[in-house]
Design an enzyme around this catalytic site. Structure first.
Site, mmCIF file in Angstrom:
data_model
loop_
_atom_site.group_PDB
_atom_site.id
_atom_site.type_symbol
_atom_site.label_atom_id
_atom_site.label_comp_id
_atom_site.label_asym_id
_atom_site.label_seq_id
_atom_site.Cartn_x
_atom_site.Cartn_y
_atom_site.Cartn_z
ATOM 1 N N TRP A 63 1.911 -6.981 -6.619
ATOM 2 C CA TRP A 63 2.538 -7.692 -5.241
ATOM 3 C C TRP A 63 1.874 -8.861 -5.242
ATOM 4 O O TRP A 63 2.257 -10.006 -4.747
ATOM 5 C CB TRP A 63 2.400 -6.636 -4.099
ATOM 6 N N LYS B 125 6.528 2.045 4.958
ATOM 7 C CA LYS B 125 5.554 2.825 4.620
ATOM 8 C C LYS B 125 4.937 3.349 5.949
ATOM 9 O O LYS B 125 5.028 4.598 6.267
ATOM 10 C CB LYS B 125 4.647 2.323 3.794
ATOM 11 N N ASP C 277 -0.712 -9.612 3.231
ATOM 12 C CA ASP C 277 0.355 -8.335 2.892
ATOM 13 C C ASP C 277 -0.197 -7.300 3.188
ATOM 14 O O ASP C 277 -0.905 -6.714 2.266
ATOM 15 C CB ASP C 277 0.871 -8.637 1.587
#
Ligand SMILES: Cc1ncc(COP(=O)(O)O)c(C=O)c1O
Length: 362
Positions: free
Chosen positions: A102, A197, A173
């Site tokens: 990511w 999530k 993030d």
């Protein structure tokens, strides 16, 4: 009703009472005679949901007045592009701490529209198996901001500390670990997280923005992509996905009723401890590729002696009602995503299963 134990990395398991509540009032939202999904995003019913979602997040993360909660679309992936477009002026460079797939994607997006550099890496022998320590960070004093991924969903690593970036705003993030524990939000310029999530279903991205940073959004950027537009429009500049926000509100109510961020941390440490103890207690069979100090409490990963045994374990777990434990296709192995909503008793069931599997196949 046969619900499985869902260890998927995201979209991920949600608290059962939250799903049941949404089901119960799906056709008639709080006596209004229609579903929340049928209400206008500018009407009173949704306005209440919107305001409560923001205030619950403020309360649970103790967000200071300097920061505002925003909702956007396009997932964390859109933020990979929008962070540099909003926060980095022409001619400036941004720093990226590299800890997995990511961060790779975030840096690649930043490089499309300007200068960005690596300011530290968690790679060892070509693989991301740790996060760098503060002393290892190589920060540019003039960076427009410093970006890092607080939890690396694929690699199973997590920062045990919040990087100190001196004057450069810290951008995180937090897609896979927001609200997993208490947080000092004042240390951040921007936090962003896809909801799917720890916060709710897919469809909405939550941002916590230090308000003065919205002044950086340039006039050359289309309005819908400017943080200033979203901030000034209270995230209602266009039709917001109302249902995902409503679900986030319901999840946040559940977190509050469980005792808040501190209770989440206790619960998450207990669950992760249970899995890591299992791994460390049978090192002839299980192996965690992640350096101890960098282990994630959200996505513990581990390997078995062979890939055949891993495939067998995944299949037998599914037969026993435990799904989603296959590691990401880029790294293989086993990954157990144990976000806030995952019940400790379900983690215990998995550990009992895994120990029996090791005994039978070791
Ligand atoms: C840490 C992290 N960042 C970014 C993403 C991408 O999120 P999205 O699919 O919402 O764009 C994910 C998705 O799993 C993630 O785990």
């Amino acid at each position: 009703m046969a619900r499985v134990i869902n260890f998927s990395a995201g979209p991920a398991t949600l608290p059962l009472p939250v799903l049941e509540y949404a089901q119960k009032e799906f056709l008639d939202h709080e006596g209004t005679g229609m579903s929340l999904v049928e209400h206008s995003h500018r009407g009173a019913a949704y306005a209440e949901v919107h305001a409560e979602t923001k205030s619950l997040l403020r309360e649970l993360l103790d967000i200071p007045e300097t920061h505002e909660v925003l909702f956007m679309q396009g997932g964390a992936t859109a933020q990979f592009a929008l962070v540099p477009l909003n926060l980095r002026a022409p001619g400036e460079s941004a720093d990226y701490v590299m800890t997995g797939a990511w961060s790779d994607k975030a840096l690649a997006e930043a490089k499309i529209t300007g200068d960005a550099r690596e300011a530290g890496t968690g790679k060892v022998d070509g693989k991301y198996t740790r996060v760098p320590k503060q002393a290892e960070l190589d920060l540019d004093a003039k960076a427009a901001y410093v970006h890092y991924t607080s939890n690396n969903t694929i690699m199973g690593t997590q920062f045990p500390y919040v990087p100190d970036t001196a004057n450069a705003p810290l951008v995180a993030d937090m897609s896979s670990d927001i609200l997993c524990r208490p947080l000092d939000v004042s240390k951040f310029g921007l936090i962003y997280a896809g909801a799917q999530k720890n916060l709710g279903p897919a469809g909405i991205t939550v941002l916590i923005l230090r308000k003065d940073l919205a002044e950086r959004s340039p006039d050359t950027l289309n309005k819908i992509f400017r943080y200033s537009t979203i901030l000034n429009g209270d995230s209602l500049q266009n039709t917001i996905p109302t249902f995902p926000v409503y679900m986030v509100r319901n999840v946040l109510r559940w977190v509050r009723d469980q005792g808040g961020a501190a209770a989440m941390e206790k619960r998450n440490l207990e669950k992760a401890g249970c899995i890591y103890d299992m791994i460390d207690g049978a090192t002839d069979f299980f192996r965690c590729p992640v350096e101890r100090d960098s282990r994630s409490i959200m996505n513990p990963v581990f390997r078995l002696p062979t890939e055949e045994l891993e495939a067998k374990m995944i299949a037998e777990a599914a037969d026993a009602g435990m799904v989603g434990i296959k590691g990401h296709r880029s790294v293989g192995g086993i990954r157990t995503s144990i976000y806030n909503a995952m019940e400790p008793s379900d983690v215990q069931k998995f550990v009992d299963f895994a120990k029996a599997f090791a005994k039978a196949n070791g």
